[in-house]
Enzyme design. Structure first.
Site, mmCIF file in Angstrom:
data_model
loop_
_atom_site.group_PDB
_atom_site.id
_atom_site.type_symbol
_atom_site.label_atom_id
_atom_site.label_comp_id
_atom_site.label_asym_id
_atom_site.label_seq_id
_atom_site.Cartn_x
_atom_site.Cartn_y
_atom_site.Cartn_z
ATOM 1 N N ASP A 232 -2.605 -6.536 1.350
ATOM 2 C CA ASP A 232 -4.045 -6.725 1.451
ATOM 3 C C ASP A 232 -4.579 -5.899 2.603
ATOM 4 O OD1 ASP A 232 -6.603 -7.863 0.939
ATOM 5 O OD2 ASP A 232 -6.284 -9.372 2.486
ATOM 6 N N HIS A 233 -5.845 -5.559 2.527
ATOM 7 C CA HIS A 233 -6.528 -4.854 3.614
ATOM 8 C C HIS A 233 -7.094 -5.873 4.604
ATOM 9 C CE1 HIS A 233 -7.323 -1.274 0.676
ATOM 10 N NE2 HIS A 233 -6.153 -1.144 1.300
ATOM 11 N N TYR B 212 -10.661 -8.618 1.097
ATOM 12 C CA TYR B 212 -10.757 -9.051 -0.304
ATOM 13 C C TYR B 212 -10.015 -8.151 -1.287
ATOM 14 C CZ TYR B 212 -14.957 -10.454 2.319
ATOM 15 O OH TYR B 212 -15.833 -10.866 3.303
ATOM 16 N N HIS B 213 -8.893 -7.540 -0.876
ATOM 17 C CA HIS B 213 -8.215 -6.575 -1.735
ATOM 18 C C HIS B 213 -6.744 -6.905 -1.979
ATOM 19 C CE1 HIS B 213 -11.353 -3.455 -0.144
ATOM 20 N NE2 HIS B 213 -11.854 -4.233 -1.082
ATOM 21 N N PRO B 214 -6.373 -8.123 -2.368
ATOM 22 C CA PRO B 214 -4.959 -8.407 -2.607
ATOM 23 C C PRO B 214 -4.442 -7.688 -3.849
ATOM 24 C CG PRO B 214 -6.307 -10.261 -3.307
ATOM 25 C CD PRO B 214 -7.232 -9.297 -2.608
#
Length: 532
Positions: A296-297, A468-470
């Protein structure tokens, strides 16, 4: 219901997949655990923080993060038609040539891309086929697709100032677009808006097809289990309006996202033997990679006071009225209006991809927008995009209503910590460069007294949040650890595919929504070509 395909999840990948299958003449049943996209704040792009912890959000939380002071981080995920594309900041960025083609790390060693069949030349035509680009045409852009993308009609003056200051301070070019395969430079972000209104994957690809007799969309429909005949998946059971129903189909596609696709696989007996035994779930396919490889980010806020009015000065009711009546005004902003990609961690080679992406917003943006303070501000948020830490998704129990255990293990690799600390220092350099410096009235967060690496690390532990980037929890590849093959078919289970961000073997160095839609389109092509 006698569909050719059942798709579980009406998010970015699922909506694109459904539309492509419909266009080819297939019968499609689309199951969405959330509801219709009727929430009034889905339309105005700047309304996305109002969607967090609402009825259209799964409202997940991580396990306590050892390297973030033991905090349980909030993870919003869309529980609505359109999935997370209905509640995000509508930033439209593709992966880069380096993401798909491989790159060189700080030691000069080659790092592979996504592998055969997933090079930049393979994915570029698919990206192009999705978009209705409202800009000048080129070899990399297209106006023939269904998703409106391009520059917003207006951006805040602070966002323009950031672009100029970032280019000067970081020694990077000003870019018209980040969608031509290159992620290095500063520029205004493209967005998936049309006339001031969010265009989620559902609205762009499926809303117009609701009258199609070959499409059935069920909301409040939650998958419970797959149906098997030998090693073949032949359908599934799901709960709909309080009743358990069964459906048989030619194929089942999971598109529930990087959190819930691995959860559904595990509940269906596909996953690591030890994890399934722990919850007394019968083993169907021993697949040790299910739920592993979570990436994730991570973002950390660096916020400055502004001498000029920012979005903080906007009065909500007049702004909402202007948007409702004219589709104009501050609510057409997506808040994160501009960005930049740069090398921050000392020792990174110029040939390596940027490790930090800056999200600039002409507003005070902390803790997903929940925290507010008086005055005008702008945020220069460094986001870790060259991610080395790896986490996992596991089951809390065999109950499909129980949220899974999300453990991204943030900052478990020291390189990630070093990148974000360096990124905070560069954010200060950007704010100190004209023209942004001319409107900067001092640092609000972490504050000018935070100067040492220890001070910045303390701020990182206290304030970092997901961007919000899993991805990665049902990763594609050729090894025994790979969950799906290069045609997105689940290894060891005939008739089952995955079409969402969970298949990314390595996270791209940018926002993931456009790539999730590309994956949905590629899944459709594979299914129509005969699947596995």
């Amino acid at each position: 219901m006698q569909p050719d395909f059942v798709i579980v999840g009406a998010g970015s990948g699922g909506c694109v997949l459904a539309r492509r299958l419909l266009d080819a003449g297939a019968r499609v049943l689309l199951l969405e655990a959330g509801g219709p996209d009727t929430h009034p704040m889905i339309g105005p792009p700047a309304g996305f923080p109002k969607l967090f912890k609402s009825r259209v959000d799964w409202n997940f939380h991580t396990a306590p993060q050892v390297n973030l002071g033991g905090r349980r981080l909030y993870w919003p995920r869309g529980k609505v038609l359109g999935g997370s594309s209905a509640i995000n900041a509508t930033i439209y960025i593709r992966g880069s040539k380096q993401d798909f083609g491989g790159w060189t790390n700080a030691s000069g060693e080659p790092v592979p891309g996504w592998g055969e069949g997933w090079s930049w030349n393979d994915v570029l035509p698919v990206y192009r086929s999705l978009e209705k680009f409202r800009g000048q045409g080129s070899e990399t852009r297209s106006s023939e697709g269904l998703l409106p993308v391009g520059q917003r009609d207006t951006s805040h003056p602070l966002s323009h100032a950031f672009v100029d200051s970032a280019a000067r301070a970081l020694g990077i070019p000003v870019e018209e677009s980040f969608n031509d395969g290159q992620h290095l430079g500063a520029g205004l972000y493209e967005s998936n808006h049309h006339l001031g209104v969010r265009q989620s994957a559902y609205r762009a690809f499926l809303a117009s097809e609701r009258g199609n007799p070959r499409l059935t969309v069920l909301t409040q429909a939650q998958m419970l289990a797959l149906r098997w005949e030998g090693n073949r998946v032949v359908g599934l059971t799901f709960r709909y309006r309080g009743r358990v129903k069964e459906v048989r189909a030619g194929g089942v596609v999971l598109a529930a996202g990087a959190v819930q696709t691995p959860q559904l696989l595990l509940l269906s007996g596909i996953g690591p033997r030890d994890e399934l035994d722990k919850h007394n779930i019968g083993l169907r396919v021993h697949s040790p990679g299910v739920g592993e490889n979570l990436q994730d980010h991570l973002a950390v806020p660096v916020i400055f006071r502004s001498k000029v009015p920012s979005l903080d000065a906007v009065k909500e009711l007049p702004a909402l009225a202007e948007w409702v009546w004219r589709r104009r005004g501050p609510l057409t902003s997506n808040v994160a209006e501009a960005g930049a990609f740069a090398h921050a961690r000392p020792g990174l080679l110029p040939s390596a991809p940027p490790d930090i992406q800056y999200h600039f917003g002409p507003a005070y943006f902390r803790e997903h927008g929940f925290q507010k303070v008086p005055g005008n501000h702008f945020s220069v948020g460094p986001v870790l995009v060259d991610v080395h830490s790896r986490g996992r998704i596991t089951l809390h129990s065999a109950d499909p209503d129980a949220a899974p255990i999300i453990d991204p293990r943030y900052l478990s690799d020291e390189r990630d910590t070093r990148s974000l600390i360096a990124g905070m220092r560069l954010a200060r350099r950007v704010a100190a460069e004209a023209p942004l410096a001319d409107v900067c009235a001092g640092e609000a967060l972490p504050g000018e007294e935070a100067q040492s690496d220890d001070d910045l690390l303390a701020h990182l532990r206290r304030d970092a949040e997901t961007l919000y980037h899993p991805v990665g929890t049902a990763a594609m590849g050729d090894t025994d650890f790979s969950v799906v093959d290069r045609r997105l078919a689940v290894r060891g289970a005939a008739g089952l595919w995955v079409a969402d961000a969970s298949v990314m073997p390595r996270i791209i160095h940018a926002n993931t929504n456009a790539t999730a839609m590309m994956i949905g389109a590629r899944a459709a092509a594979f299914l129509l070509e005969g699947g596995a």
